[in-house]
Design a protein around this motif. Structure first.
Motif, PDB file in Angstrom:
ATOM      1  N   THR A 166      10.280   0.164   7.467  1.00 47.64           N
ATOM      2  CA  THR A 166       9.033   0.603   8.090  1.00 47.64           C
ATOM      3  C   THR A 166       7.845   0.442   7.152  1.00 47.64           C
ATOM      4  O   THR A 166       6.765   0.031   7.555  1.00 47.64           O
ATOM      5  N   GLY A 167       8.035   0.778   5.892  1.00 42.89           N
ATOM      6  CA  GLY A 167       6.941   0.651   4.939  1.00 42.89           C
ATOM      7  C   GLY A 167       7.431   0.791   3.510  1.00 42.89           C
ATOM      8  O   GLY A 167       8.419   1.475   3.245  1.00 42.89           O
ATOM      9  N   ARG A 168       6.714   0.178   2.595  1.00 41.73           N
ATOM     10  CA  ARG A 168       7.068   0.225   1.173  1.00 41.73           C
ATOM     11  C   ARG A 168       6.059   1.137   0.477  1.00 41.73           C
ATOM     12  O   ARG A 168       5.103   0.680  -0.170  1.00 41.73           O
ATOM     13  N   PHE A 169       6.319   2.434   0.627  1.00 40.97           N
ATOM     14  CA  PHE A 169       5.338   3.423   0.209  1.00 40.97           C
ATOM     15  C   PHE A 169       5.392   3.712  -1.292  1.00 40.97           C
ATOM     16  O   PHE A 169       4.385   4.092  -1.878  1.00 40.97           O
ATOM     17  N   GLU A 170       6.538   3.510  -1.936  1.00 37.96           N
ATOM     18  CA  GLU A 170       6.581   3.586  -3.395  1.00 37.96           C
ATOM     19  C   GLU A 170       5.847   2.400  -4.000  1.00 37.96           C
ATOM     20  O   GLU A 170       5.079   2.546  -4.963  1.00 37.96           O
ATOM     21  N   ASP A 171       6.047   1.212  -3.439  1.00 37.78           N
ATOM     22  CA  ASP A 171       5.354   0.029  -3.938  1.00 37.78           C
ATOM     23  C   ASP A 171       3.847   0.194  -3.796  1.00 37.78           C
ATOM     24  O   ASP A 171       3.077  -0.195  -4.694  1.00 37.78           O
ATOM     25  N   TYR A 172       3.410   0.736  -2.662  1.00 37.73           N
ATOM     26  CA  TYR A 172       1.986   1.016  -2.448  1.00 37.73           C
ATOM     27  C   TYR A 172       1.444   1.918  -3.548  1.00 37.73           C
ATOM     28  O   TYR A 172       0.363   1.671  -4.102  1.00 37.73           O
ATOM     29  N   PHE A 173       2.201   2.945  -3.908  1.00 36.38           N
ATOM     30  CA  PHE A 173       1.748   3.903  -4.908  1.00 36.38           C
ATOM     31  C   PHE A 173       1.696   3.267  -6.298  1.00 36.38           C
ATOM     32  O   PHE A 173       0.697   3.374  -7.014  1.00 36.38           O
ATOM     33  N   LEU A 174       2.782   2.588  -6.681  1.00 38.73           N
ATOM     34  CA  LEU A 174       2.902   2.068  -8.045  1.00 38.73           C
ATOM     35  C   LEU A 174       2.086   0.811  -8.290  1.00 38.73           C
ATOM     36  O   LEU A 174       1.504   0.645  -9.373  1.00 38.73           O
ATOM     37  N   TYR A 175       2.044  -0.085  -7.309  1.00 41.23           N
ATOM     38  CA  TYR A 175       1.509  -1.417  -7.552  1.00 41.23           C
ATOM     39  C   TYR A 175       0.150  -1.681  -6.898  1.00 41.23           C
ATOM     40  O   TYR A 175      -0.480  -2.705  -7.180  1.00 41.23           O
ATOM     41  N   ASP A 176      -0.280  -0.778  -6.021  1.00 39.54           N
ATOM     42  CA  ASP A 176      -1.606  -0.890  -5.420  1.00 39.54           C
ATOM     43  C   ASP A 176      -2.517   0.246  -5.878  1.00 39.54           C
ATOM     44  O   ASP A 176      -3.571   0.006  -6.471  1.00 39.54           O
ATOM     45  N   LEU A 177      -2.107   1.489  -5.623  1.00 41.00           N
ATOM     46  CA  LEU A 177      -2.939   2.646  -5.962  1.00 41.00           C
ATOM     47  C   LEU A 177      -3.174   2.761  -7.467  1.00 41.00           C
ATOM     48  O   LEU A 177      -4.320   2.802  -7.935  1.00 41.00           O
ATOM     49  N   MET A 178      -2.099   2.857  -8.242  1.00 40.02           N
ATOM     50  CA  MET A 178      -2.255   3.133  -9.674  1.00 40.02           C
ATOM     51  C   MET A 178      -3.032   2.050 -10.423  1.00 40.02           C
ATOM     52  O   MET A 178      -3.947   2.373 -11.202  1.00 40.02           O
ATOM     53  N   PRO A 179      -2.738   0.775 -10.225  1.00 41.85           N
ATOM     54  CA  PRO A 179      -3.554  -0.235 -10.911  1.00 41.85           C
ATOM     55  C   PRO A 179      -5.021  -0.205 -10.489  1.00 41.85           C
ATOM     56  O   PRO A 179      -5.905  -0.463 -11.311  1.00 41.85           O
ATOM     57  N   SER A 180      -5.280   0.116  -9.229  1.00 44.80           N
ATOM     58  CA  SER A 180      -6.660   0.205  -8.763  1.00 44.80           C
ATOM     59  C   SER A 180      -7.390   1.346  -9.462  1.00 44.80           C
ATOM     60  O   SER A 180      -8.553   1.200  -9.865  1.00 44.80           O
ATOM     61  N   ILE A 181      -6.721   2.486  -9.618  1.00 45.71           N
ATOM     62  CA  ILE A 181      -7.319   3.622 -10.323  1.00 45.71           C
ATOM     63  C   ILE A 181      -7.567   3.263 -11.788  1.00 45.71           C
ATOM     64  O   ILE A 181      -8.632   3.552 -12.351  1.00 45.71           O
ATOM     65  N   ASP A 182      -6.603   2.612 -12.431  1.00 42.47           N
ATOM     66  CA  ASP A 182      -6.752   2.265 -13.849  1.00 42.47           C
ATOM     67  C   ASP A 182      -7.854   1.216 -14.076  1.00 42.47           C
ATOM     68  O   ASP A 182      -8.482   1.203 -15.133  1.00 42.47           O
ATOM     69  N   ARG A 183      -8.089   0.361 -13.087  1.00 47.64           N
ATOM     70  CA  ARG A 183      -9.166  -0.622 -13.220  1.00 47.64           C
ATOM     71  C   ARG A 183     -10.542   0.005 -12.984  1.00 47.64           C
ATOM     72  O   ARG A 183     -11.514  -0.329 -13.661  1.00 47.64           O
ATOM     73  N   GLN A 198     -15.118  12.054  -5.390  1.00 46.26           N
ATOM     74  CA  GLN A 198     -15.616  10.909  -4.640  1.00 46.26           C
ATOM     75  C   GLN A 198     -14.471  10.209  -3.926  1.00 46.26           C
ATOM     76  O   GLN A 198     -13.323  10.251  -4.378  1.00 46.26           O
ATOM     77  N   SER A 199     -14.795   9.585  -2.804  1.00 46.42           N
ATOM     78  CA  SER A 199     -13.814   8.780  -2.083  1.00 46.42           C
ATOM     79  C   SER A 199     -13.752   7.399  -2.725  1.00 46.42           C
ATOM     80  O   SER A 199     -14.782   6.832  -3.098  1.00 46.42           O
ATOM     81  N   PHE A 200     -12.541   6.894  -2.845  1.00 45.84           N
ATOM     82  CA  PHE A 200     -12.346   5.569  -3.436  1.00 45.84           C
ATOM     83  C   PHE A 200     -11.415   4.785  -2.530  1.00 45.84           C
ATOM     84  O   PHE A 200     -10.303   5.234  -2.215  1.00 45.84           O
ATOM     85  N   SER A 201     -11.865   3.623  -2.076  1.00 44.06           N
ATOM     86  CA  SER A 201     -11.048   2.791  -1.196  1.00 44.06           C
ATOM     87  C   SER A 201     -10.521   1.588  -1.954  1.00 44.06           C
ATOM     88  O   SER A 201     -11.160   1.082  -2.883  1.00 44.06           O
ATOM     89  N   PHE A 202      -9.365   1.125  -1.551  1.00 44.69           N
ATOM     90  CA  PHE A 202      -8.717  -0.007  -2.203  1.00 44.69           C
ATOM     91  C   PHE A 202      -7.788  -0.664  -1.188  1.00 44.69           C
ATOM     92  O   PHE A 202      -7.415  -0.053  -0.181  1.00 44.69           O
ATOM     93  N   PHE A 203      -7.393  -1.890  -1.476  1.00 50.29           N
ATOM     94  CA  PHE A 203      -6.501  -2.600  -0.560  1.00 50.29           C
ATOM     95  C   PHE A 203      -5.067  -2.491  -1.044  1.00 50.29           C
ATOM     96  O   PHE A 203      -4.781  -2.663  -2.232  1.00 50.29           O
ATOM     97  N   SER A 204      -4.157  -2.214  -0.125  1.00 48.68           N
ATOM     98  CA  SER A 204      -2.735  -2.165  -0.430  1.00 48.68           C
ATOM     99  C   SER A 204      -2.048  -3.411   0.106  1.00 48.68           C
ATOM    100  O   SER A 204      -1.950  -3.593   1.325  1.00 48.68           O
ATOM    101  N   GLY A 205      -1.568  -4.240  -0.804  1.00 46.89           N
ATOM    102  CA  GLY A 205      -0.789  -5.390  -0.375  1.00 46.89           C
ATOM    103  C   GLY A 205       0.572  -4.997   0.159  1.00 46.89           C
ATOM    104  O   GLY A 205       1.128  -5.667   1.034  1.00 46.89           O
ATOM    105  N   ALA A 206       1.131  -3.876  -0.367  1.00 44.11           N
ATOM    106  CA  ALA A 206       2.452  -3.423   0.095  1.00 44.11           C
ATOM    107  C   ALA A 206       2.410  -3.011   1.556  1.00 44.11           C
ATOM    108  O   ALA A 206       3.382  -3.228   2.298  1.00 44.11           O
TER     109      ALA A 206
END
Length: 275
Positions: free
Chosen positions: A96-113, A4-12
């Motif tokens: 240009t972008g904080r792509f590690e922060d996006y992964f660790l602090y946006d994606l992963m917590p969203s998946i765990d929630r 399934q597709s899962f969308s979430f917001f990235s603050g990073a």
């Protein structure tokens, strides 16, 4: 449907992002069972659908979980952040972008929630191809408290000491900055692996590459370094080129390694805090 597709917001990145999530066959049968989670990373010029469309990931996951090669797991296929040709899953020197922060602090917590993960390093792993192989290793080696294992398939296992002048004048310079500077050292897999020798927790590593792959020298150099450091690892090399025949053909091998890393993992642990 297993995926399934899962969308979430990235603050990073200040953007709405989408990932593909594979749920194991028994996921809907129980509201209490929690599952290990594997992050499956795409390569350069790819996106969150690449492993599904080009690598046959869904069918492979069905088969591997069906025959017991891989325990039932949640498998997340994210975007790298969607900038340019590829982000390498790290924060860029030029801002240009904080792509590690996006992964660790946006994606992963969203998946765990949202999903019933076992949010503990012993039940959390990374796997990727090419750029995603580098991403898997750099994220694991920089954050060993979050990831117990990482696997790379034909990975771009970069060290600044191995970069050519032409390479350093490319877009990579925007990513790493001055090649002899402190920022570049924090993204150098050779430096990060050596640093792990001082850590109590270190991720288990698997990588494989084809002899005819243009990234083969980087893989063999990384193996030589790990041998020199006495860093335990699992490495294999085969005939093969840098293409989806190779990537898809060696996914099962990488996931079987991750299963071995999960083998001693405790079940049902409380989620670990990220951030």
């Amino acid at each position: 449907m297993a995926v399934q597709s899962f969308s979430f917001f990235s603050g990073a990145l200040y953007a709405r992002k989408v990932c593909q999530v594979y749920l194991p066959p028994s996921y809907d049968a129980s509201e209490d069972t929690r599952y290990p989670v594997i992050y499956l990373l795409h390569g350069l010029n790819g996106d969150e659908t690449s492993w599904l469309v080009k690598g046959g990931a869904e069918a492979q996951l069905d088969r591997l979980m069906g025959d017991g090669t891989l325990r039932e797991s949640i498998v997340v296929m994210p975007s790298d952040g969607g900038y340019g040709h590829g982000t390498f899953y790290v924060n860029w020197y030029d801002g240009t972008g904080r792509f590690e922060d996006y992964f660790l602090y946006d994606l992963m917590p969203s998946i765990d929630r949202e999903f019933r993960t076992i949010a503990d390093r012993s039940s959390r792993a990374l796997c990727g191809l090419s750029m995603g192989g580098y991403g898997a290793f750099v994220l694991a080696l920089r954050n060993p408290e979050l990831f117990g294992a990482a696997a790379s398939i034909a990975g771009a296992l970069m060290s600044t000491g191995l970069m050519t002048e032409q390479f350093l004048r490319s877009e990579v310079s925007r990513l790493v900055g001055p090649v002899h500077g402190p920022f570049a050292r924090e993204l150098d897999l050779h430096v990060l692996a050596a640093r792990m020798l001082r850590e109590e927790q270190r991720p288990e590593l698997h990588f494989n590459c084809g002899f005819s792959d243009y990234l083969y020298p980087l893989n063999s150099a990384f193996k030589a370094l790990l041998d020199q450091l006495n860093y335990p690892h699992d490495y294999a090399e085969y005939e093969g080129e840098h293409n989806w025949d190779y990537f898809g053909g060696h996914l099962a091998e990488a996931l079987a390694f991750i299963e071995r890393s999960f083998a001693g993992a405790p079940a049902g642990e409380a989620p670990a805090e990220i951030g």
